[in-house]
Design a protein around this motif. Sequence first.
Motif, PDB file in Angstrom:
ATOM      1  N   ASP A  60     -15.500  -5.810 -37.795  1.00 39.67           N
ATOM      2  CA  ASP A  60     -14.437  -5.752 -37.775  1.00 39.67           C
ATOM      3  C   ASP A  60     -13.970  -7.484 -37.432  1.00 39.67           C
ATOM      4  O   ASP A  60     -13.587  -7.768 -37.246  1.00 39.67           O
ATOM      5  CB  ASP A  60     -14.079  -4.677 -37.280  1.00 39.67           C
ATOM      6  CG  ASP A  60     -14.368  -3.626 -37.597  1.00 39.67           C
ATOM      7  OD1 ASP A  60     -13.972  -3.540 -38.857  1.00 39.67           O
ATOM      8  OD2 ASP A  60     -14.353  -2.516 -36.670  1.00 39.67           O
ATOM      9  N   GLU A  64     -11.812  -9.887 -39.808  1.00 38.28           N
ATOM     10  CA  GLU A  64     -10.230 -10.445 -38.593  1.00 38.28           C
ATOM     11  C   GLU A  64     -10.724 -12.068 -39.114  1.00 38.28           C
ATOM     12  O   GLU A  64      -9.363 -12.826 -38.761  1.00 38.28           O
ATOM     13  CB  GLU A  64     -10.567 -10.221 -37.015  1.00 38.28           C
ATOM     14  CG  GLU A  64      -9.099 -10.364 -36.437  1.00 38.28           C
ATOM     15  CD  GLU A  64      -7.906 -10.228 -37.259  1.00 38.28           C
ATOM     16  OE1 GLU A  64      -6.354 -10.102 -37.310  1.00 38.28           O
ATOM     17  OE2 GLU A  64      -8.503  -9.136 -38.273  1.00 38.28           O
ATOM     18  N   ARG A  94     -14.614  -5.927 -45.594  1.00 37.29           N
ATOM     19  CA  ARG A  94     -14.107  -4.916 -44.641  1.00 37.29           C
ATOM     20  C   ARG A  94     -12.346  -6.162 -44.392  1.00 37.29           C
ATOM     21  O   ARG A  94     -11.803  -4.837 -43.639  1.00 37.29           O
ATOM     22  CB  ARG A  94     -14.745  -5.493 -43.227  1.00 37.29           C
ATOM     23  CG  ARG A  94     -14.709  -4.100 -41.846  1.00 37.29           C
ATOM     24  CD  ARG A  94     -15.256  -3.115 -42.300  1.00 37.29           C
ATOM     25  NE  ARG A  94     -15.680  -2.717 -42.337  1.00 37.29           N
ATOM     26  CZ  ARG A  94     -16.930  -2.953 -41.417  1.00 37.29           C
ATOM     27  NH1 ARG A  94     -16.754  -2.676 -39.929  1.00 37.29           N
ATOM     28  NH2 ARG A  94     -18.132  -2.057 -41.717  1.00 37.29           N
ATOM     29  N   ARG A  98      -9.100  -3.586 -43.885  1.00 35.41           N
ATOM     30  CA  ARG A  98      -8.366  -3.143 -43.128  1.00 35.41           C
ATOM     31  C   ARG A  98      -6.947  -4.035 -42.736  1.00 35.41           C
ATOM     32  O   ARG A  98      -5.859  -3.662 -42.714  1.00 35.41           O
ATOM     33  CB  ARG A  98      -9.568  -4.665 -41.892  1.00 35.41           C
ATOM     34  CG  ARG A  98     -10.382  -4.886 -41.292  1.00 35.41           C
ATOM     35  CD  ARG A  98     -10.803  -5.261 -40.994  1.00 35.41           C
ATOM     36  NE  ARG A  98      -9.625  -5.305 -38.903  1.00 35.41           N
ATOM     37  CZ  ARG A  98     -10.136  -5.260 -37.804  1.00 35.41           C
ATOM     38  NH1 ARG A  98     -10.752  -4.378 -37.541  1.00 35.41           N
ATOM     39  NH2 ARG A  98      -9.328  -5.909 -37.137  1.00 35.41           N
ATOM     40  N   SER A 152     -19.270   3.471 -40.636  1.00 33.04           N
ATOM     41  CA  SER A 152     -18.128   2.361 -41.027  1.00 33.04           C
ATOM     42  C   SER A 152     -18.404   2.036 -42.671  1.00 33.04           C
ATOM     43  O   SER A 152     -17.246   1.377 -43.458  1.00 33.04           O
ATOM     44  CB  SER A 152     -18.106   1.283 -40.521  1.00 33.04           C
ATOM     45  OG  SER A 152     -20.079   1.247 -40.192  1.00 33.04           O
ATOM     46  N   THR A 156     -15.605   1.428 -44.963  1.00 37.48           N
ATOM     47  CA  THR A 156     -15.150   0.356 -45.794  1.00 37.48           C
ATOM     48  C   THR A 156     -15.035   0.856 -47.792  1.00 37.48           C
ATOM     49  O   THR A 156     -13.850   0.748 -48.435  1.00 37.48           O
ATOM     50  CB  THR A 156     -15.678  -0.243 -45.346  1.00 37.48           C
ATOM     51  OG1 THR A 156     -15.207  -0.442 -44.118  1.00 37.48           O
ATOM     52  CG2 THR A 156     -15.121  -1.846 -46.130  1.00 37.48           C
TER      53      THR A 156
END
Length: 492
Positions: A60, A64, A94, A98, A152, A156
């Motif tokens: 994550d 970002e 990911r 997101r 996770s 995704t």
Amino acid sequence: MHQAAVVFVHGLFSSPATWTPLQQEMSKIPGVSEEYDFLFFEYATRPVTWNPLRRMPDLDTIAESLRGFIGDLTSGYERVALVTHSQGGLVAQRYLSRMLLAGRGRELARIRRLVMFACPNNGSDLFLLARRGLIPMTRNSQERELKPLQTSVLETQRRVIDGIVRASEIADTSCPIPIVAYAGESDNVVVPSSAAGFFPETGVLPGDHFSVIRPSGPNSRIVHAVRKELSKVLVEPFPAEAYPEADIPHRRRPAHFAADVITERETVGPINVPTSTSGGDAVPFFLHGGPVEQLKDVDIVVSSENTYLQMSQFFKPSTSGSLRRAAAEKSGGGQILEDVAGDHLATWLRSHGSYGLSVPGGTVAPTPAGELSKRNVHRIYHAAIATPVPGTNNYTIDPQSIPRAVHNIFDLARQERGEHGSDFSSICFPLFGAGRGEMSVSESFELIWQSLISELAEDPSWSIHFTTRRKTIFDLLHKRLHTKKRAYDQIA
């Protein structure tokens, strides 16, 4: 800067150096080197860290960081490709996931392909075995996500499959992006079935987990594969939106967009928008659809020109060509007797020592409205926005020329209002740069809007008009004006 960029993302316990052999081969291919800039995203990934002040970032956090990298370093490119190796594919997924989860799907439209090599889409059995030996001692958060059926990763992929692969239009939570998954035929770290995952477009190349992306020469299959995928990026259509092609840059709009023409004048407004957070005077905004020559009762009409301030030919359907034809004095048979706007613009250029020379972007020159004065249009302002590319029919846009032009338009309008004792009170704007300049409608509108609000906060005595011939753009601008009104009402 080229029109496209390829962002390379490395894998677990690796670095951008893993791409060096492939980069060297790709740089020798004219069709790639002339179209693409190569960018390399790097993130911290080590088997173990003994520094108590440092932690190993999880996916994550890395995703970002990739979002910031793409936002900061690729903003000037029309198209972007992502090419990943191993865990890099999970990082890219990911990131996409997101963005959709945050309702930012529209920001992904420039990404026209994700190409993954040896990505553990279904996990890595080899790492699962290793976890039972030495690796648990490292407590590596990245390695843990390589375990098969990791929740996770599955979540995704579900969002990427639904919101990216199967998406049909761009929206807050969707954006169609082609994704291709390649496997290494002798890879025992990520077996081909894991590399393929749930993605419909797959391939297998010679090599193991690491050699699959290392070319042995210019004719290596990895070189051909990457070249093929990058060539597709350059022609991949931009995704449609709920208000579909209106916001697609001009050159990339589909052919049927040409039929989306308003033939008779439509007007909406006033839409009254406050100009300051203190609830100051509201300024009326109007939106006109249809041929610009059908405008009436607007004091000043702005025409977007090139930096040589040469108007379009009479037969051109552009705002410039239409205004030139509408302002001209014509015989009963349609012959041009006096090219009012064109001749006066040439006179202005000569008087300013600029005839045949380029003027600074944002320069504004006034001319009479000619025959348009019969429709209560008094002046045409010519704004230098588009810079011709030598040796081509293309144009480039310096975004800063748009706010400069808006400021100069208001300065000139106030000056003429004072000099001539006229009661000028209305100005009509086109969407600067959204034609041959290839800006999107949204980008052009926002650049104009910010400058407009700044000018109107100081002088709210004007009514503002926008004009377009396209129905989809008309609807998009209508929606944007109401959105702005609600936002400014809430602030005020």
